[in-house]
Structure formats: C-alpha cells, structure tokens
Design a protein around this motif. Structure first.
Motif, PDB file in Angstrom:
ATOM      1  N   ALA A 116      26.434  16.685   2.995  1.00 55.29           N
ATOM      2  CA  ALA A 116      26.124  15.595   2.055  1.00 55.29           C
ATOM      3  C   ALA A 116      26.601  15.948   0.646  1.00 55.29           C
ATOM      4  O   ALA A 116      27.158  15.098  -0.065  1.00 55.29           O
ATOM      5  CB  ALA A 116      24.619  15.318   2.051  1.00 55.29           C
ATOM      6  N   VAL A 117      26.421  17.195   0.248  1.00 56.23           N
ATOM      7  CA  VAL A 117      26.894  17.654  -1.065  1.00 56.23           C
ATOM      8  C   VAL A 117      28.412  17.553  -1.139  1.00 56.23           C
ATOM      9  O   VAL A 117      28.977  17.115  -2.158  1.00 56.23           O
ATOM     10  CB  VAL A 117      26.430  19.103  -1.313  1.00 56.23           C
ATOM     11  N   MET A 118      29.083  17.945  -0.054  1.00 57.19           N
ATOM     12  CA  MET A 118      30.544  17.876  -0.023  1.00 57.19           C
ATOM     13  C   MET A 118      31.027  16.432  -0.065  1.00 57.19           C
ATOM     14  O   MET A 118      32.085  16.133  -0.635  1.00 57.19           O
ATOM     15  CB  MET A 118      31.077  18.593   1.218  1.00 57.19           C
ATOM     16  N   ALA A 119      30.250  15.520   0.516  1.00 54.56           N
ATOM     17  CA  ALA A 119      30.599  14.100   0.446  1.00 54.56           C
ATOM     18  C   ALA A 119      30.505  13.602  -0.994  1.00 54.56           C
ATOM     19  O   ALA A 119      31.365  12.832  -1.464  1.00 54.56           O
ATOM     20  CB  ALA A 119      29.678  13.286   1.353  1.00 54.56           C
ATOM     21  N   TYR A 120      29.474  14.046  -1.717  1.00 54.30           N
ATOM     22  CA  TYR A 120      29.346  13.674  -3.124  1.00 54.30           C
ATOM     23  C   TYR A 120      30.509  14.240  -3.936  1.00 54.30           C
ATOM     24  O   TYR A 120      31.058  13.558  -4.822  1.00 54.30           O
ATOM     25  CB  TYR A 120      28.023  14.187  -3.690  1.00 54.30           C
ATOM     26  N   ASP A 121      30.907  15.454  -3.632  1.00 56.15           N
ATOM     27  CA  ASP A 121      32.055  16.068  -4.307  1.00 56.15           C
ATOM     28  C   ASP A 121      33.315  15.233  -4.092  1.00 56.15           C
ATOM     29  O   ASP A 121      34.084  14.983  -5.028  1.00 56.15           O
ATOM     30  CB  ASP A 121      32.263  17.483  -3.772  1.00 56.15           C
ATOM     31  N   ARG A 122      33.532  14.772  -2.866  1.00 55.28           N
ATOM     32  CA  ARG A 122      34.714  13.933  -2.571  1.00 55.28           C
ATOM     33  C   ARG A 122      34.591  12.569  -3.260  1.00 55.28           C
ATOM     34  O   ARG A 122      35.585  11.978  -3.696  1.00 55.28           O
ATOM     35  CB  ARG A 122      34.858  13.747  -1.065  1.00 55.28           C
ATOM     36  N   TYR A 123      33.360  12.060  -3.350  1.00 53.77           N
ATOM     37  CA  TYR A 123      33.125  10.792  -4.043  1.00 53.77           C
ATOM     38  C   TYR A 123      33.537  10.894  -5.509  1.00 53.77           C
ATOM     39  O   TYR A 123      34.241  10.023  -6.038  1.00 53.77           O
ATOM     40  CB  TYR A 123      31.653  10.406  -3.925  1.00 53.77           C
ATOM     41  N   VAL A 124      33.113  11.962  -6.177  1.00 53.68           N
ATOM     42  CA  VAL A 124      33.477  12.140  -7.586  1.00 53.68           C
ATOM     43  C   VAL A 124      34.981  12.329  -7.724  1.00 53.68           C
ATOM     44  O   VAL A 124      35.615  11.765  -8.632  1.00 53.68           O
ATOM     45  CB  VAL A 124      32.724  13.348  -8.191  1.00 53.68           C
ATOM     46  N   ALA A 125      35.592  13.099  -6.812  1.00 53.10           N
ATOM     47  CA  ALA A 125      37.025  13.369  -6.887  1.00 53.10           C
ATOM     48  C   ALA A 125      37.858  12.096  -6.748  1.00 53.10           C
ATOM     49  O   ALA A 125      38.884  11.935  -7.420  1.00 53.10           O
ATOM     50  CB  ALA A 125      37.428  14.368  -5.799  1.00 53.10           C
ATOM     51  N   VAL A 126      37.412  11.173  -5.896  1.00 56.53           N
ATOM     52  CA  VAL A 126      38.187   9.949  -5.650  1.00 56.53           C
ATOM     53  C   VAL A 126      37.807   8.835  -6.627  1.00 56.53           C
ATOM     54  O   VAL A 126      38.678   8.125  -7.147  1.00 56.53           O
ATOM     55  CB  VAL A 126      37.983   9.473  -4.190  1.00 56.53           C
ATOM     56  N   CYS A 127      36.520   8.673  -6.873  1.00 59.42           N
ATOM     57  CA  CYS A 127      36.050   7.532  -7.665  1.00 59.42           C
ATOM     58  C   CYS A 127      35.995   7.791  -9.170  1.00 59.42           C
ATOM     59  O   CYS A 127      36.014   6.840  -9.960  1.00 59.42           O
ATOM     60  CB  CYS A 127      34.662   7.096  -7.163  1.00 59.42           C
ATOM     61  N   ASP A 128      35.912   9.035  -9.564  1.00 59.44           N
ATOM     62  CA  ASP A 128      35.847   9.346 -11.004  1.00 59.44           C
ATOM     63  C   ASP A 128      36.661  10.613 -11.287  1.00 59.44           C
ATOM     64  O   ASP A 128      36.129  11.613 -11.793  1.00 59.44           O
ATOM     65  CB  ASP A 128      34.394   9.545 -11.428  1.00 59.44           C
ATOM     66  N   SER A 230      49.256   1.356  -4.698  1.00 55.02           N
ATOM     67  CA  SER A 230      50.363   1.967  -3.958  1.00 55.02           C
ATOM     68  C   SER A 230      49.901   2.547  -2.622  1.00 55.02           C
ATOM     69  O   SER A 230      48.798   3.073  -2.503  1.00 55.02           O
ATOM     70  CB  SER A 230      51.004   3.084  -4.788  1.00 55.02           C
ATOM     71  N   ARG A 231      50.777   2.441  -1.629  1.00 57.29           N
ATOM     72  CA  ARG A 231      50.469   2.993  -0.314  1.00 57.29           C
ATOM     73  C   ARG A 231      50.357   4.518  -0.391  1.00 57.29           C
ATOM     74  O   ARG A 231      49.496   5.112   0.250  1.00 57.29           O
ATOM     75  CB  ARG A 231      51.560   2.608   0.682  1.00 57.29           C
ATOM     76  N   GLU A 232      51.230   5.150  -1.182  1.00 54.32           N
ATOM     77  CA  GLU A 232      51.197   6.604  -1.324  1.00 54.32           C
ATOM     78  C   GLU A 232      49.893   7.051  -1.976  1.00 54.32           C
ATOM     79  O   GLU A 232      49.304   8.076  -1.587  1.00 54.32           O
ATOM     80  CB  GLU A 232      52.389   7.061  -2.171  1.00 54.32           C
ATOM     81  N   GLY A 233      49.415   6.282  -2.947  1.00 52.67           N
ATOM     82  CA  GLY A 233      48.153   6.611  -3.597  1.00 52.67           C
ATOM     83  C   GLY A 233      46.982   6.516  -2.641  1.00 52.67           C
ATOM     84  O   GLY A 233      46.086   7.374  -2.650  1.00 52.67           O
ATOM     85  N   PHE A 238      42.956   9.170   0.774  1.00 53.00           N
ATOM     86  CA  PHE A 238      42.313   9.314   2.082  1.00 53.00           C
ATOM     87  C   PHE A 238      42.488  10.729   2.612  1.00 53.00           C
ATOM     88  O   PHE A 238      41.569  11.297   3.217  1.00 53.00           O
ATOM     89  CB  PHE A 238      42.891   8.306   3.073  1.00 53.00           C
ATOM     90  N   HIS A 239      43.667  11.316   2.397  1.00 55.71           N
ATOM     91  CA  HIS A 239      43.931  12.665   2.879  1.00 55.71           C
ATOM     92  C   HIS A 239      42.966  13.667   2.240  1.00 55.71           C
ATOM     93  O   HIS A 239      42.590  14.669   2.855  1.00 55.71           O
ATOM     94  CB  HIS A 239      45.385  13.060   2.571  1.00 55.71           C
ATOM     95  N   THR A 240      42.543  13.381   1.004  1.00 50.96           N
ATOM     96  CA  THR A 240      41.597  14.243   0.302  1.00 50.96           C
ATOM     97  C   THR A 240      40.275  14.343   1.056  1.00 50.96           C
ATOM     98  O   THR A 240      39.601  15.380   1.018  1.00 50.96           O
ATOM     99  CB  THR A 240      41.325  13.685  -1.116  1.00 50.96           C
ATOM    100  N   CYS A 241      39.901  13.292   1.774  1.00 47.18           N
ATOM    101  CA  CYS A 241      38.593  13.236   2.448  1.00 47.18           C
ATOM    102  C   CYS A 241      38.676  13.413   3.956  1.00 47.18           C
ATOM    103  O   CYS A 241      37.635  13.515   4.615  1.00 47.18           O
ATOM    104  CB  CYS A 241      37.927  11.889   2.158  1.00 47.18           C
ATOM    105  N   ALA A 242      39.883  13.432   4.516  1.00 45.89           N
ATOM    106  CA  ALA A 242      40.035  13.374   5.969  1.00 45.89           C
ATOM    107  C   ALA A 242      39.359  14.542   6.680  1.00 45.89           C
ATOM    108  O   ALA A 242      38.665  14.356   7.688  1.00 45.89           O
ATOM    109  CB  ALA A 242      41.525  13.315   6.325  1.00 45.89           C
ATOM    110  N   SER A 243      39.560  15.762   6.171  1.00 48.92           N
ATOM    111  CA  SER A 243      38.984  16.942   6.822  1.00 48.92           C
ATOM    112  C   SER A 243      37.459  16.867   6.840  1.00 48.92           C
ATOM    113  O   SER A 243      36.821  17.094   7.870  1.00 48.92           O
ATOM    114  CB  SER A 243      39.437  18.215   6.100  1.00 48.92           C
ATOM    115  N   HIS A 244      36.888  16.549   5.687  1.00 45.58           N
ATOM    116  CA  HIS A 244      35.425  16.480   5.593  1.00 45.58           C
ATOM    117  C   HIS A 244      34.871  15.375   6.476  1.00 45.58           C
ATOM    118  O   HIS A 244      33.841  15.553   7.139  1.00 45.58           O
ATOM    119  CB  HIS A 244      35.006  16.249   4.137  1.00 45.58           C
ATOM    120  N   LEU A 245      35.547  14.237   6.515  1.00 43.88           N
ATOM    121  CA  LEU A 245      35.077  13.115   7.330  1.00 43.88           C
ATOM    122  C   LEU A 245      35.091  13.478   8.813  1.00 43.88           C
ATOM    123  O   LEU A 245      34.185  13.092   9.567  1.00 43.88           O
ATOM    124  CB  LEU A 245      35.971  11.891   7.076  1.00 43.88           C
TER     125      LEU A 245
END
Length: 317
Positions: A116-128, A230-233, A238-245
């Motif tokens: 759950a903590v790692m999910a929050y970390d990915r949330y901040v990385a992608v959303c902010d 952009s598709r690349e963006g 998504f690739h940033t979160c794929a492993s954790h997901l």
C-alpha cells in the motif's frame, strides 16, 4: 500437563503434502532449488540497490524492505518444510510452531502494508511528479517503513497469543505444510467464534484497508495516465507502475480469497497450495518481476555485470 480433556500438547504433527517417499524426495529437490533461487534473487536485489546510487530513491528503498520481507517469509516456512520431507516423524514443538506462526503472519502483514505504501509512492510519482522529492522525503519513507513493520508485528503478536491460549485437547495433527493460523485454530476443542472474529478484524485492518488504499491510488493513477496526450507519455507512466501492479495482484488476490472469510469452503489441498504460493512462488517471482519489467534495475544489473567482467579480465591478465 493437565489431567482433564482440555490440556496443552507439547508438539504438533504436520501432515505436509504427501506420505509417498519418492514424491517427498522430488518435492524436496524442487523446493530446495526454488528456495535457493528466492534467497539469491532477493539478496541480489538488496545488494544491487545498495551499490547503485541511481537506485537510492523511495521506490527502491521500499523494494529493499519488500525483498527482506520476502526472503524472511520464505525462511520462516521452507527450511522446516524441507526438513520434514526427509523426516519420518514430522513433528514441530509447540514453541517452534508458535514462533513460525508469529513470523509468517507478521511478515505477511508487513508485506500488505508495504504494498500500500508503494502504491502511494507510485501515485505521487505519476500524479504529482514535480513535488515527488519534496513529498517522499527520507523521514516520511522511514516512517512508512517503520509503520509497516510495527503494524504487522503487533497484529501477529495478538493473533499468535490468542490462538495458542486455546486448549487443543489431544488434537496435535495439523493437516497443513506449516503452523498456519486457520489450521491451528481448527485444532481447538472449544468454540473458536471469538478467534474467527479476531481473524476477520485483522483481515479488514491489515488486508482490506491496504487493498482499498492501493485501489484508490491506482484509480487516481489510471485517471491521470488517461489524461496524458501522447502515447509515449502514457506508456512510460504505466510502465512506472507495471511491476508493482503485478505484485499487488499476486499478493492481495489469494490473501483476500483465503483469509477474509474463515468459514469459506476451501479444501485442505487448496489451503496448502495457497500457502506454498505465498511461501515459495511469490518471494521467488518478486525479484524477477521487478528486474524484468524495470529498465532502471536492468540497467543497474548490466552496469554491475560490466564492472564484474572488467575486474575479472584485469585479474586474469
């Protein structure tokens, strides 16, 4: 030992997976190889993160904790399982059984909170992303990690204490591969409704609550990714979160199915297979998932191997 029917047993007998000798030898070899791969893979991940400065980020700090949890969880169960494959008398002392239950339950709870903590970390990385470094600073990361370890340990201590206060009468045969919580509770010769309520409450606190936080984090993450033009963006985000997901799906899926309903009609074989999945497969797969699906980790591996090959060449000459 008491003289009445409600007495304590001094040891338990684990039925394990099979009583056939040839099958046990085959399983011993298979699980030994898997366990060694688990220990090696997770230790290499920790070492790699330690040695490569580019991986000194919050995400990899939490991944280090996850690897330590995985190798510890496997070690709390697999060595005893391996020993019993080659033993005629598959006994485990009461104290060892309680210790195994405590450590396996604690480490499982720690992993759920960590995810759950790692999910929050990915949330901040992608959303902010612009404020990522300011939000995920070292002190907050340390607090998150400490909270994970403390909460899992306290829950396990309470569950272990109330479970081993139950009178087991003469029931000492555990039809399982280890001293698993539900398997031990079933040995009691008294009403276990209060224990089942406690299991349900702890499942909600340490399983469903983190799962809901993960779910909310990924709803926000997916919403943000879909807004990227952009598709690349979108692909990079998504690739940033794929492993954790992937790890989240593996860990939470079967845990919810197993523990959220103590009265669920799971067969004994299913419970054993789920325990094996958590004790052997998930700890082995996590390093592979994070290595194969992560460019930074693959780059760090390549850099480390290049340095090692260069050092070997110098020594050879």
């Amino acid at each position: 030992m008491g003289t009445n029917n409600q007495t304590w047993v001094s040891e338990f007998i684990l039925h394990g997976l099979s009583s056939d000798w040839n099958t046990q030898v085959s399983l011993f070899v298979l699980f030994l190889v898997t366990y060694l791969m688990t220990v090696l893979g997770n230790c290499l991940i920790v070492l790699l993160i330690r040695l490569d400065n580019r991986l000194h980020t919050p995400m990899y700090f939490f991944l280090t904790n996850l690897s330590l949890v995985d190798v510890s969880y496997a070690t709390s169960i697999v060595p005893q399982l391996l020993a019993h494959f080659l033993a005629e008398h598959k006994a485990i002392p009461l104290q060892s059984c309680a210790a195994q239950l405590f450590f396996s339950l604690a480490l499982g709870g720690i992993e759920f909170v960590l995810l759950a903590v790692m999910a929050y970390d990915r949330y901040v990385a992608v959303c902010d992303p612009l404020r990522y470094s300011a939000i995920m600073h070292e002190v907050l990361c340390a607090r998150f990690a400490i909270t994970s370890w403390v909460s899992g340990s306290i829950n396990s201590l309470v569950q272990t204490a109330i479970t081993f206060q139950l009178p087991m009468c003469t029931n000492k045969f555990i039809d399982h591969i280890s001293c698993e919580l539900l398997a031990v509770v079933r040995l009691a010769c008294v009403d276990t409704s209060s224990n089942e309520v406690a299991i349900m409450v702890s499942s909600i606190v340490l399983l469903m609550t983190p799962f809901c936080l993960v779910l909310l984090s990924y709803i926000r993450i997916i919403s943000t990714i879909l807004k990227i033009q952009s598709r690349e963006g979108r692909r990079k985000a998504f690739h940033t979160c794929a492993s954790h997901l992937t790890v989240v799906a593996l860990c939470y899926g079967l845990a919810i199915f197993t523990y959220i309903q103590p009265h669920a009609s799971l067969s004994v074989l299913q419970e054993k297979l789920f325990s094996l999945f958590y004790a052997i497969l998930i700890p082995m797969l996590n390093p592979m998932i994070y290595s194969l699906r992560n460019k930074e980790v693959k780059g760090a591996w390549q850099k480390l191997l290049w340095k090692f090959s260069g050092l070997t060449s110098k020594l050879a000459t």
